[in-house]
Design an enzyme around this catalytic site. Sequence first.
Site: not given
Lengths: 291, 258
Positions: A241, A266, A32, A244, A272
């Site tokens: 979606c 998606c 970080g 899909c 997808c």
Amino acid sequence: MNIQADYNFAYLDEQTKRMIRRAILKAIAIPGYQVPFSSREMPMPYGWGTGGVQVTASIIGPDDVLKVIDQGADDTTNAVSIRAFFAKVARVQTTTHTGEATIIQTRHRIPEEQLREGQTLVYQVPIPEPLRFLEPRETETRKMHALEEYGLMHVKLYEDIATHGHIATTYAYPVKVEGRYVMDPSPTPKFDNPKMHMSEALQLFGAGREKRIYAIPPFTDVVSLDFDDHPFEVQKFDKPCAICGAEAVYLDEVILDDRGKRMFVCSDTDNCESRQAAGHRGELSGMEAAQ
Amino acid sequence: MSDQPLLSVNDVSKFYGSRVGCRDVSFDLYPGEVLAVVGESGSGKTTLLNCISTRLEPTNGSVTYRMRDETTRDLYQMSEAERRFLMRTDWGFVHQNPADGLRMAVSAGANVGERLMAVGDRHYGNIRETAIDWLGRVEINEDRVDDQPRAFSGGMRQRLQIARNLVTGPRLIFMDEPTGGLDVSVQARLLDLIRGLVSDLGLAAIVVTHDLAVARLLSHRMIVMKDGHVIESGLTDRVLDDPHQPYTQLLVSSILQV
């Protein structure tokens, strides 16, 4: 004559790669923490992923398989040109399948498919400093990181709740890494924040213009900041979606005509397509075929 | 009042190259006591204040402070992290220009709440409640809690700055010309407010001002500075009614009588 002989492997010279690898090692050692590095001019403008490209160029080897996504998609300008760039200067194999890739360079998404050990996710970062918009002085923000003074980060979240009634930050949502450094996860939607936590894959972040590299090593604690009475939540979508039928994935809104018709699909194109190949269908999946 | 000083300043000097900021200043400040530092502009008042409040390291001398756990610590022997923690919990600093002490781009509530969040408060409802309570105590209406300070008048900004500093219950407040740039009626109300808060909360304060009326109204004791030196000190009423030094006499006699 082979014109590619003019380029060193993966474009950058070996000294530069060594310098960047040192920065990466330091970044992994201090999860970080933003490590300064002497970012190079790249053959692309700032803001197009110069930081991510330099990180990828420094870690890529001839046996790596590269995938590049831009907002989750493999077929947008940024993704296509960076993939072509490495195919040319490093002659590595490229792919659009998350599962096959060893290195995935990303602009603002984490793939839906769970990443596994051995994979590396390289983020393109525009502004690495999470405190920047509240404290413009770099000398001061560095001191705040050093002394772990992170009250200011909650001031931003407080402002969100005071203005909107809930935490309205939806992307670049600040996280605390391994209980120490507060980090900007680059402008990924906060939907992806939980995927960073205890990820099996190595996550590297490169900011070319701002000249910073930071990292989340595998299996690292990543916690999204919040208030006790306003806990962190990810976005929810009403519908699956349209192509899909996937649920619990991040969706893009697509406007279909000028009469307000829209669909949600998606954002991760590879996910997808794999689902469609496996026979999953959404409510509008027949439409394209019909047209 | 306790018989142990809260803050001790011992022979503090600050030189800017060969120029003198302030020289050999010593005094003690006791809990609940308000000390005024007066003098003409350029006399070293602000330099002294900055040296005491760890904003500027003195060239020589030491400043010791009695912490909440009753241990006495030399401020410049502490780590920077400890000093900054002290600065945002046990101390307050009210700037002459409120824009220096406030975050102008975040709401009044967040300005007051920042110190609470900095010491680890993570409950939005509580932070907001405390902020509204403090806004009320400095006479700012509750419905202004979500407004940014840039929408506030000068007097309101100064009151907001005071609320922001007092929210963590500090024991010592530094004020640099707190009424500078305000018109007289607003000044009067602000002074009244500060006086009320200081006596209610038992705060110790060091007030830097060039305005003798402000010193008379707020402080118990005062020190007079000229060319970086302390030339006179004593109880405020004594110094103002019976000034000993020629310069203090001049200063007192130059107050405009209306």
